[in-house]
Enzyme design. Structure first.
Site, PDB file in Angstrom:
ATOM      1  N   HIS A   1     -13.032 -16.712 -51.421  1.00 46.56           N
ATOM      2  CA  HIS A   1     -11.604 -16.795 -51.108  1.00 46.56           C
ATOM      3  C   HIS A   1     -11.193 -18.226 -50.792  1.00 46.56           C
ATOM      4  CE1 HIS A   1     -12.914 -12.660 -50.077  1.00 46.56           C
ATOM      5  NE2 HIS A   1     -11.775 -12.327 -50.648  1.00 46.56           N
TER       6      HIS A   1
ATOM      7  N   ASP B   1     -16.917 -20.236 -50.514  1.00 44.26           N
ATOM      8  CA  ASP B   1     -16.562 -18.832 -50.318  1.00 44.26           C
ATOM      9  C   ASP B   1     -15.676 -18.387 -51.490  1.00 44.26           C
ATOM     10  OD1 ASP B   1     -16.269 -16.650 -47.826  1.00 44.26           O
ATOM     11  OD2 ASP B   1     -14.551 -16.644 -49.192  1.00 44.26           O
TER      12      ASP B   1
ATOM     13  N   ASP C   1     -19.625 -14.272 -51.058  1.00 42.92           N
ATOM     14  CA  ASP C   1     -18.881 -13.166 -51.663  1.00 42.92           C
ATOM     15  C   ASP C   1     -18.556 -13.422 -53.140  1.00 42.92           C
ATOM     16  OD1 ASP C   1     -17.288 -15.162 -50.590  1.00 42.92           O
ATOM     17  OD2 ASP C   1     -15.976 -13.814 -49.458  1.00 42.92           O
TER      18      ASP C   1
ATOM     19  N   HIS D   1     -10.109 -19.111 -43.080  1.00 44.38           N
ATOM     20  CA  HIS D   1      -8.701 -18.723 -43.265  1.00 44.38           C
ATOM     21  C   HIS D   1      -7.833 -19.097 -42.070  1.00 44.38           C
ATOM     22  CE1 HIS D   1      -9.477 -16.665 -46.984  1.00 44.38           C
ATOM     23  NE2 HIS D   1     -10.360 -15.854 -46.436  1.00 44.38           N
TER      24      HIS D   1
HETATM   25  C1  OKP Z   1     -12.531 -13.405 -45.703  1.00 47.07           C
HETATM   26  B1  OKP Z   1     -13.508 -14.452 -46.204  1.00 47.07           B
HETATM   27  C2  OKP Z   1      -6.635  -7.442 -49.368  1.00 47.07           C
HETATM   28  C3  OKP Z   1      -8.114  -7.470 -49.175  1.00 47.07           C
HETATM   29  C4  OKP Z   1      -8.577  -8.796 -48.705  1.00 47.07           C
HETATM   30  C5  OKP Z   1      -9.012 -10.081 -46.659  1.00 47.07           C
HETATM   31  C6  OKP Z   1     -10.174 -10.807 -47.235  1.00 47.07           C
HETATM   32  C7  OKP Z   1     -10.662 -11.853 -46.295  1.00 47.07           C
HETATM   33  C8  OKP Z   1     -11.911 -12.550 -46.764  1.00 47.07           C
HETATM   34  N1  OKP Z   1      -5.950  -6.797 -48.291  1.00 47.07           N
HETATM   35  N2  OKP Z   1      -8.675  -8.841 -47.272  1.00 47.07           N
HETATM   36  O1  OKP Z   1     -12.926 -15.444 -47.026  1.00 47.07           O
HETATM   37  O2  OKP Z   1     -14.653 -13.924 -46.881  1.00 47.07           O
HETATM   38 ZN    ZN Z   2     -14.386 -14.794 -48.679  1.00 47.37          ZN
END
Ligand code: OKP
Ligand code: ZN
Length: 343
Positions: free
Chosen positions: A198, A196, A285, A160
């Site tokens: 996300h 990932d 995840d 990120h």
């Molecule tokens: C990091 B990685 C909403 C909940 C999500 C951030 C998630 C970061 C994921 N506030 N919070 O990509 O696993």
């Molecule tokens: Zn993630």
């Protein structure tokens, strides 16, 4: 396959994060890396080695000096202001606010260089952040030394983090820094495959205008999922980079068949790009019981992911990203690697 790991990751331990209106314990916690390491050992995946210590120079190839300085000094300045706990941003710039100058205040710089409220900086975070980069860079040097694959057990994660912004538990983009190092040392084309859950918004932003890195990401659809503001299908790269960014946003509830079809297409496109090296942003995840995610993959599907990546037949660097179902994180991450090895 060699595994690069450093216990310095313990030096980053966030007290918590703001999640949908509540301050909750951090999902991104030290136990994650320890459980992956334990599973690596249990499955005898390969020799676990310590990272080499690199200068800051390979980081400056990817990240803004202002961000790097802030990550190193924020907590000290926070304490000097009489505050306790970890440093978090309090506001963010939006349309109409000044973006043409870097604020001088600590809170202004935290605002300027971040994009979310879930990413804590503690007194010792920088040492863990730097060590995570060293773990990724050492993995890259293993490939340069002729290894077919390596696993950089990075923590904190990185995908990120953009050129000049941190967030999403990420501070510096481990995978992007490793990819840039491989290019600087002679690779002509690098593909980054981000599995990932996300969207790897940071990695996309860093390479968006370039054709020497092909970024492919499968992730929760930004209409439903963090980071909400990037990761759509129509983001294909710009300028020289047009055609070298490929997003597969997938809806909540995605199961293996839908995931596999997208991954197969992404892998086909990577093969056509003919990269010298593949860097995998390895988040697990996507697992069905992940506490912050909404895909439905099961243990065996991670093995299949590894086997599909192996079919590319390229030197491959696996860089650890997310995965928050900690009891299962080791099984899922190492299944990808054993699937790749063909064990
Ligand atoms: C990091 B990685 C909403 C909940 C999500 C951030 C998630 C970061 C994921 N506030 N919070 O990509 O696993
Ligand atoms: Zn993630």
């Amino acid at each position: 396959m060699k595994i690069v790991y450093s216990a310095d990751h313990f030096l980053h331990h966030a007290p918590g994060e703001l999640l949908f209106g509540e301050f909750v314990p951090a999902f991104e916690k030290p136990e994650r890396a320890e459980l992956v390491l334990a599973r690596v050992r249990e499955m005898e995946l390969g020799e676990v080695i310590a990272p080499q210590i690199f200068p800051l120079e390979p980081i400056t190839r990817v990240h803004a000096p202002g961000l790097m300085e802030l990550l190193q000094s924020a907590h000290k300045e926070w304490v000097e202001l009489g505050r306790s706990g970890a440093a978090y941003p309090y506001t963010w710039p939006t349309r109409g606010m000044r973006m043409d100058r870097v604020p001088t205040s600590l809170d202004g710089r935290l605002a300027f260089y971040s994009f979310d409220c879930g990413t804590a900086l503690t007194a010792t975070s920088w040492q863990a952040i730097k060590s995570s980069v060293d773990v990724a860079l050492t993995g890259a040097t293993l490939l340069q030394g002729g290894e077919r694959a390596a696993f950089s057990l990075c923590r904190p994660p990185g995908h990120h983090a953009g050129a000049d912004h941190y967030g999403g538990y990420c501070f510096l983009n481990n995978a992007a820094i490793a990819a840039q190092k491989l290019l600087d040392d002679g690779a002509k084309r690098v593909a980054i495959l981000d599995v990932d859950y996300h969207h790897g918004n940071g990695t996309q932003q860093i390479f968006y205008n370039r054709d020497d890195v092909f970024f492919v990401s499968l992730h929760g659809h930004p209409d439903q999922e963090y980071p909400y503001l990037l990761g759509f299908e129509d983001e294909k790269g710009a300028g020289k980079g047009e055609g070298y960014n490929l997003n597969f946003p997938l809806h909540w509830g995605t199961e293996w068949p839908g995931y596999e079809a997208a991954l197969q297409e992404g892998i086909k496109r990577i093969a056509a790009y003919a990269p010298d090296v593949v860097v995998v942003s390895l988040g697990v995840d996507t697992y069905k019981d992940d506490p912050i995610s909404h895909f439905k993959l099961e243990h065996e599907h991670f093995t299949r992911i590894g086997a599909m990546i192996k079919a590319l037949n390229k030197p491959t660097l696996f860089v650890m990203e997310g995965g928050y179902a900690v009891a299962e994180i080791g099984i899922n991450a190492v299944n990808v690697l054993t699937g790749f090895k063909g064990a």
